[in-house]
Design an enzyme around this catalytic site. Sequence first.
Site, short mmCIF file in Angstrom:
data_model
loop_
_atom_site.label_atom_id
_atom_site.label_comp_id
_atom_site.label_asym_id
_atom_site.label_seq_id
_atom_site.Cartn_x
_atom_site.Cartn_y
_atom_site.Cartn_z
N ASP A 1 0.84 -1.20 0.00
CA ASP A 1 0.00 0.00 0.00
C ASP A 1 0.87 1.25 0.00
OD1 ASP A 1 -2.35 1.83 0.90
OD2 ASP A 1 -3.27 -0.16 0.84
N HIS B 1 -3.54 5.86 4.12
CA HIS B 1 -4.34 4.80 3.49
C HIS B 1 -3.88 3.41 3.93
CE1 HIS B 1 -5.79 2.14 0.22
NE2 HIS B 1 -6.79 3.00 0.13
N SER C 1 -10.88 -0.73 -1.24
CA SER C 1 -9.68 -0.92 -0.41
C SER C 1 -10.06 -1.51 0.94
CB SER C 1 -8.96 0.41 -0.20
OG SER C 1 -8.36 0.88 -1.37
#
Length: 591
Positions: free
Chosen positions: A77, A111, A345
């Site tokens: 990620d 994130h 996600s």
Amino acid sequence: MHVKKTLLCSCLLTAFSSLATDNLTGGDPLTPYQWHLHNSGQQGLGATAGKAGADLNLLTTDLLGIKGAGVTVTVIDSGVELTHPDLVNNIAPGSLNLLTGGTEPVDNSGHGTAVAGIIAAGADNNLGGRGVAPEASIVGFNYLDAQSMSGWLQSHGLPVNGAASSRVYNQSYSSKPAMFADSDGELSLSLQLKEQVMRNVSLSSNNGLGALFVKSAGNAFKYYDTFIGDSEFRVLPFEQQQRFNNAGLPFHNANLSADNSSFWNLVVSAYNSNGRLASYSSVGANVLLTAPGGEAAGQQAGIITTDLSGCENGFNSTFSNTDQALQVSGLDASCEATAAMYGTSAAAAAVSGAAALVMSANPQLDARTVKHILATTARKIDANHSGIDLSFTDNSGNQLSYNAIPGWQQNAAGYNFHYFYGLGTVDVDAAVAMALQTTASLPALQIAGWHSNNTALTIPDASVAGVQDSMQLTDNLTIEAVQLKFSVTHQRMRDLAIELISPAGTRSVLLSPRTGVLNVTGDTVHNAVLLSQHFYGEPAAGEWQIRVLDTDSGNSQTLVYNKDTGLLSMNDTNNSTDGILQSWSLRVYGH
């Protein structure tokens, strides 16, 4: 001993199922709001109540104490904050900063840290919420900041030093190509390398137990952003003189990405707290499972998870009102959590956590068998969704209707499937129960060679009859997935729908019409590959049929926007000649 222990645990799981409470164990302050773990229809932070039961269904598994211990998940990620107080106790060796070579994969956006928290934030520590598998271990890579082939290889299980020990690889990212990739063209070498690495890691790592690659479908149901050359464009539909109108159909197909059409990736779509497809979620026949993904901050709930520490960083910061409801609640004074995470996600991370629970429940199961268990125990979500019919006018002015996306169907092997939701939503308790009773892995994987038909066939314009062709397969396999490779000459690819029909009569729409594909380099698509999960469990041998339809006489358009070029119209003139299906091939993965 393994069999006796497994049967004992299975009996306990059945017994505990009647005792499971309406709440998860522990006292983490935000867990009662984590609807993706347990949705009782509770009010979210700043959001209306959801639909009871639209969740991962893991209460009994948690009550049994199955929480992911012994399973390592790699988070590929933007990086992971390894020192986050709700993650630090679950960090395993092996993280890498692909930019500096250091062991700290710095997360500048938050994130990756949010994704890691959905998978394995700690439980019962009086901090924030908890992860799906709160005792699983995490390894992090900042691959999104260093997207080289070397970075890809190291993060996906081929490290320079030593052997990777992760059982799950979470890829909460997706590309949104505007055109189909030529699987035999310039990119074929890199695609083949990735396929080989993923195959080896999937089947042979961890002393033969392998690993599971989990992949987000993408967030492009309504529109998408893509690069054409060196410039970024927003691509959107234009139907009936309305922007963003795509007749209710998905504008971007999750199958367009070469990564997402790979057999080795378990592709995941997303649903919201009301148990319906999330407004943004990409979909396609390649989606195997769906999972909670939430919605953007507003009336519907997002996913509660870890955020970058401190009130000056991440999603939950004093510089943003995204997490205002969480800030007002007083439940996270240190700004170490967010209630505003959403996307496929988040859905992929939920499936990675679920896989870790299944692996933890029965550590002797190989990754393919774990995938099979998740598929077999999946349950319907949004069970009354009836599909989408597309109305269009043919060249004679007749109004026609095409069932572009069917509702829930059942294939010949008894699996339910839907273009939006794959085989259904993950059901952790059912999967763990099956894992505890499973004492043998699936038979060895077999990959059949490509079977091809190279006869060129005309695709009639604006016709529900379309063109059909068939081929006979003799592969005596039980299907795990089917790939279609095709070449088509057509000036307006967004008009086309492509269906595949199995020998048992199961109809899978591999490409729904009105997909926002741009024909910017010519009108021929070469060797595009689409994957379908809809034939799971069926026999492969017999006659297969392909059906290609043109569903527009020239009334729809595609718009592209760039700040320098402004708003441009593409695909606004109907194809001057009928399209041609140049060739098609099938490949079966199975056992």
